[in-house]
Design a protein around this motif. Structure first.
Motif, short mmCIF file in Angstrom:
data_model
loop_
_atom_site.label_atom_id
_atom_site.label_comp_id
_atom_site.label_asym_id
_atom_site.label_seq_id
_atom_site.Cartn_x
_atom_site.Cartn_y
_atom_site.Cartn_z
N MET A 64 18.16 30.66 -28.06
CA MET A 64 16.77 30.24 -28.25
C MET A 64 16.37 29.11 -27.30
N ASN A 65 17.33 28.33 -26.89
CA ASN A 65 17.10 27.33 -25.84
C ASN A 65 15.89 26.43 -26.12
N GLY A 66 15.77 26.00 -27.35
CA GLY A 66 14.70 25.07 -27.70
C GLY A 66 13.36 25.70 -28.00
N LYS A 67 13.26 27.03 -28.00
CA LYS A 67 11.98 27.70 -28.26
C LYS A 67 11.59 27.55 -29.73
N MET A 68 10.31 27.35 -29.96
CA MET A 68 9.80 27.32 -31.32
C MET A 68 9.54 28.75 -31.81
N PRO A 69 9.67 29.00 -33.13
CA PRO A 69 9.47 30.35 -33.64
C PRO A 69 8.00 30.76 -33.69
N SER A 70 7.77 32.03 -33.46
CA SER A 70 6.43 32.59 -33.62
C SER A 70 6.18 32.89 -35.09
N ARG B 168 15.86 24.18 -36.63
CA ARG B 168 17.07 25.00 -36.77
C ARG B 168 16.98 26.24 -35.88
N PHE B 169 15.82 26.86 -35.88
CA PHE B 169 15.62 28.07 -35.07
C PHE B 169 15.83 27.76 -33.59
N ALA B 170 15.24 26.67 -33.13
CA ALA B 170 15.32 26.31 -31.71
C ALA B 170 16.75 26.06 -31.26
N ALA B 171 17.62 25.68 -32.19
CA ALA B 171 19.02 25.39 -31.86
C ALA B 171 19.91 26.62 -31.94
N ARG B 172 19.36 27.77 -32.33
CA ARG B 172 20.16 28.98 -32.48
C ARG B 172 20.61 29.50 -31.10
N PRO B 173 21.69 30.28 -31.06
CA PRO B 173 22.16 30.83 -29.79
C PRO B 173 21.06 31.61 -29.06
N GLU C 216 17.68 36.45 -34.72
CA GLU C 216 18.20 35.16 -35.17
C GLU C 216 17.55 34.73 -36.47
N ALA C 217 16.26 35.00 -36.63
CA ALA C 217 15.57 34.64 -37.88
C ALA C 217 16.17 35.40 -39.06
N ALA C 218 16.47 36.68 -38.87
CA ALA C 218 17.10 37.46 -39.93
C ALA C 218 18.49 36.93 -40.25
#
Length: 406
Positions: free
Chosen positions: A301-307, A294-299, A53-55
């Motif tokens: 990801m369910n609210g997870k924060m990015p590492s 934005r990352f947390a809202a991606r398909p 998703e980050a890519a």
């Protein structure tokens, strides 16, 4: 081998490729970036589909680079096996016309990919490969290394802990290239600066029972117990250390390679007081928070924060794509030198530059995990202890022995 899965991002599809990025320079009129990581194993939370998703976010933000350049993101699971990672990369190179490989947690896999792509047309964006050999004896003109490495992890963490009185150490180390490299770097720093290493216990990747290793560490009376491992191994070790009351007994526990996802997985009750080094924290400033939201809202990801690793995939992919736009080519011999000319503020990693050896230098941060009652909102887990400037956080270029450095 798990089936290769592909996601095409039809960016500005109707525009084709402009004169600034001609068909002869952008291979197949498409720039393909392959995310190679652990999707089903111990690194699936810190990398996995979050890295994909980050890519994708980077490709969307690139938006054709003002030249209508099409970008396609593909991904595959290397299963933490060097032969699997090599086979995938070779197919990407020879058959699928992939132009860059990004992510690649697991140093054994990363070093294999590094050699396979040396002097090819593909770029290796080693945003999660922690071996410092990538900017040392194994450095390649095709490779850019982002986020972290064993030298920074070992030396910088040891320095920060020794400044706080941690002179005596005991290591619990995963028995492969990553752990061995971190322990060796930290030991070198500790002993050169008047400290002592009282012992070390080695464990295989994917260990679930750390009781015997932790009892040895506890019995050593070392002031600092260093966990030279990552992912699920570190999580299991920290949880069991909490059960043994190691930190309550006066010993400090430091994790050399741990991420926000790992803290979330083990919970603040077990992780509180843990010291760790990070290159990225989602809650540092407005830019990191905007990206994380934005990352947390991606398909998925369910609210997870990015590492930090997932942030590194975004930053390195976007930097690569910008270099493609600048040169009108997706060949490593054009793109990598262009990337090395860029210097400035990255929204996620602060002041950055890419050295001749391929090392991206940026600040690093020592954090302490908060107590449960100190956390005010989801993923509010870290307290900043100290900031290590970019020029101090990574091995000096002259000491790396990279043949690219003249």
């Amino acid at each position: 081998m798990k089936q290769l899965r592909t996601c095409a991002l039809a960016l500005v599809a109707s525009l084709g490729v402009s004169a600034g990025a001609s068909a002869g320079e952008i291979s197949d009129n498409v720039v393909r970036v392959g995310v190679l990581n652990d999707i089903s194993g111990i690194f699936q939370d810190t990398n996995g589909m979050g890295s994909v998703e980050a890519a994708r976010m980077a490709a969307e933000d690139f938006n054709g680079g003002g030249k209508g350049i099409k970008v396609e993101i593909v991904y595959a699971d290397h299963q933490n096996k060097a032969d699997v990672g090599s086979a995938i990369t070779r197919k990407w190179l020879d058959v699928d016309k992939v132009d860059a490989v990004v992510d690649v947690p697991n140093s054994a896999v990363g070093l294999t990919v590094n050699e396979l792509l040396r002097n090819s047309r593909m770029t290796f964006l080693a945003s999660s490969t922690a071996s410092s050999d990538l900017t040392g004896k194994a450095c390649s003109p095709n490779t850019i290394q982002w986020v972290n490495d064993a030298w920074a992890t070992g030396n910088t963490t040891a320095a920060a802990m020794m400044d706080r009185g941690g002179k005596d150490w005991y290591f619990i180390t995963v028995n492969y290239a990553l752990g061995q490299g971190i322990e060796a770097e930290a030991t070198n720093y500790i002993e050169k600066h008047g400290g002592k290493v009282l012992g070390s216990a080695k464990h295989p990747l994917g260990t679930t029972d750390f009781a015997s290793f932790l009892l040895q560490a506890q019995g050593s009376k070392a002031k600092v117990i260093g966990l030279a491992n990552a992912g699920g191994d570190t999580i299991n070790a920290v949880k069991q250390a909490s059960e043994f009351g190691i930190q309550q007994g006066g010993q400090s526990l430091v994790a050399f390679l741990l991420f926000i996802n790992d803290i979330h997985g083990m919970g603040l009750k077990a992780a509180q007081g843990l010291q760790l080094l990070e290159a990225f924290y989602w809650d540092m400033d407005d830019d990191t928070r905007a990206f994380a939201k934005r990352f947390a809202a991606r398909p998925g990801m369910n609210g997870k924060m990015p590492s930090g690793n997932q942030a590194g995939v975004y930053a390195s992919t976007l930097a690569y794509l910008n270099a493609v736009a600048a040169t009108g080519s997706d060949d490593a011999k054009d793109v990598v030198p262009q990337m090395k000319t860029v210097k400035g503020k990255d929204k996620l990693f602060g002041d950055t530059m890419i050295r001749a050896d391929g090392r991206v230098v940026h600040p690093m941060y020592l954090f302490e995990v908060k107590k449960p009652e100190e956390s005010k909102y989801p993923y509010d887990y870290y307290r900043l202890v100290s900031t290590i400037p970019a020029e101090q956080a990574f091995r000096p270029i002259a000491e790396g022995g990279c043949a690219l450095v003249k």
